[in-house]
Design an enzyme around this catalytic site. Structure first.
Site, PDB file in Angstrom:
ATOM      1  N   ASP A  62       4.186   7.536   3.472  1.00  7.61           N
ATOM      2  CA  ASP A  62       4.556   6.300   4.484  1.00  7.61           C
ATOM      3  C   ASP A  62       3.462   6.353   5.670  1.00  7.61           C
ATOM      4  O   ASP A  62       2.862   5.492   5.682  1.00  7.61           O
ATOM      5  CB  ASP A  62       5.878   5.992   4.658  1.00  7.61           C
ATOM      6  CG  ASP A  62       6.840   5.455   3.843  1.00  7.61           C
ATOM      7  OD1 ASP A  62       6.152   4.435   3.219  1.00  7.61           O
ATOM      8  OD2 ASP A  62       7.928   5.656   3.609  1.00  7.61           O
ATOM      9  N   ILE A  63       3.617   7.704   6.231  1.00  8.07           N
ATOM     10  CA  ILE A  63       2.717   7.839   7.668  1.00  8.07           C
ATOM     11  C   ILE A  63       1.416   7.461   7.193  1.00  8.07           C
ATOM     12  O   ILE A  63       0.783   6.858   7.986  1.00  8.07           O
ATOM     13  CB  ILE A  63       3.147   9.071   8.180  1.00  8.07           C
ATOM     14  CG1 ILE A  63       4.614   9.063   8.379  1.00  8.07           C
ATOM     15  CG2 ILE A  63       2.356   9.217   9.208  1.00  8.07           C
ATOM     16  CD1 ILE A  63       5.308  10.252   9.039  1.00  8.07           C
TER      17      ILE A  63
END
Length: 395
Positions: A169-170
């Protein structure tokens, strides 16, 4: 004081982490970000907890500062009309709905670019908008498993492990941020926007970096190395007399200094360990020798010696130690902000340190719909019209 992205307006139709992280970074850099949620709030992270502070989720706070909040029912025609009016004045639209959702709503790139041909339109999905997996939902945990990341994380005792945070996600959020800024730069030349198709799966595969390259070159499937490095030795955790520490010896010169420091100078002259390539081949013989010596003294002793001799090393800090660390405080990686519901709160600071246009944290992570009247009024809605939209639960 100026801001790097001052004048850029972003319409943020994302939730959870990848998209909100991207738009938070854009907001930190000075863009005006309008966060869109369904009436009463639809970002799942508002309810992810504990911990909560006065009903505000810590998870939500981590990725939503420097934004304004507008609630809109995207299933209603009046709600879609609000989005279209906003698109006319926005530079960027970013969403993370499943593939095909924006097309069904009539809010896809093809339709919206007819309203604003300068629009940079970014789609974030689990697997991308093409290929056989395009319709599958993608959460970070699943992506870590499927992209190969878990197959190289953990050791033989633990089995495959995920990274402790939602790392794909990051990375996806950061890739999206890079892509959006590149598209904005290109727009200065062409005068038109474009569509970005960013996926968690692609970001996860890209995160394999040298391990992927090793496999593509050799054809050998890597196993679980735990805290060891595939290409460098010694580069891992070691047990000390009172805990654990990381020692990362990156080249032959450092190895010579390291073994001299621990009283094992003869190891650098041993042909089995004389080069990094040899040390990788013979790690099973070398590591136990190093471990035996390092277990005789406490972490603090070895850390001081490593610092003195220029050997990269570090203790394994817990989060209390991290956020009390003098370097973290000196780099302003903890900031305080007032929130109308949560009160005074601490947030992680921005790692972006710009000399001319420093990051400014101007807005707290907004309450759902906090800026609805302000935003609608700015695009021509009267107080009466806004009241009617609220009564009909459109906003």
């Amino acid at each position: 004081m100026g801001e790097t992205l001052s004048g850029i307006k972003v319409l943020d139709l994302t939730r959870v982490l990848a998209g909100p992280l991207c738009t938070m970074v854009l907001g930190d850099l000075g863009a005006e970000v309008i966060k869109i949620e369904a009436p009463n709030g639809s970002d799942d992270t508002r309810n992810w907890g504990p911990p909560f502070k006065n009903g505000v989720s810590a998870y939500y706070l981590c990725a939503n500062r420097n934004k304004k909040s507008l609630t809109v029912d995207l299933k209603s025609e009046k709600g879609k009309e609000i989005i279209r009016k906003l698109v006319k004045e926005c530079d960027v639209l970013i969403h993370n709905f499943k593939t095909g959702t924006m097309e069904r709503l009539g809010l896809d790139f093809e339709n919206l670019s007819k309203i604003n041909n300068e629009l940079v339109y970014c789609s974030i999905t689990g697997f991308g908008e093409t290929g056989p997996y395009k319709d599958l939902a993608g959460y970070d945990y699943i992506i870590q498993a499927m992209c190969g990341l878990m197959s190289i994380t953990g050791d033989t005792d633990s089995g495959p492990q995920k990274v402790g945070v939602a790392i794909t996600d990051i990375l996806t959020g950061l890739y999206a941020c890079i892509g959006i800024q590149a598209a904005l730069l290109e727009r200065k030349t062409s005068g038109t926007g474009q569509k970005l198709d960013i996926s968690l799966f692609d970001a996860g595969v890209s995160s394999l970096v040298n391990i992927a390259s090793n496999y593509l070159m050799s054809g050998k499937i890597p196993g679980l190395l735990g805290n060891s490095h595939a290409n460098i030795v010694p580069y891992q955790t070691f047990d000390t007399a009172n805990g654990k520490m990381v020692i990362a010896v990156g080249n032959d010169r450092q190895f010579e200094k390291f073994v001299k420091m621990i009283g094992q100078e003869e190891l650098s002259k041993n042909p089995l360990f004389s080069s990094n390539a040899k040390r990788v081949e013979n790690r099973e013989q070398l590591v136990p020798i190093l471990q035996q010596v390092l277990s005789e003294k406490p972490t603090e002793f070895w850390q001081a010696l490593c610092n003195e001799n220029g050997i990269p090393s570090g203790p394994i800090n817990n989060l209390e130690q991290v956020f009390q660390n003098e370097q973290v405080l000196a780099r302003e990686m903890v900031v305080e902000k007032e929130h109308p519901q949560a009160g005074k709160m601490k947030l992680v600071g921005s790692p972006l340190k710009l000399s001319k246009t420093p990051i400014q944290i101007k807005h707290h992570p907004p309450i759902a719909g906090e800026h609805t009247e302000e935003i609608l009024n700015s695009i021509g809605y009267s107080i009466e019209e806004i009241r009617e939209l609220k009564n009909n639960k459109i906003v």
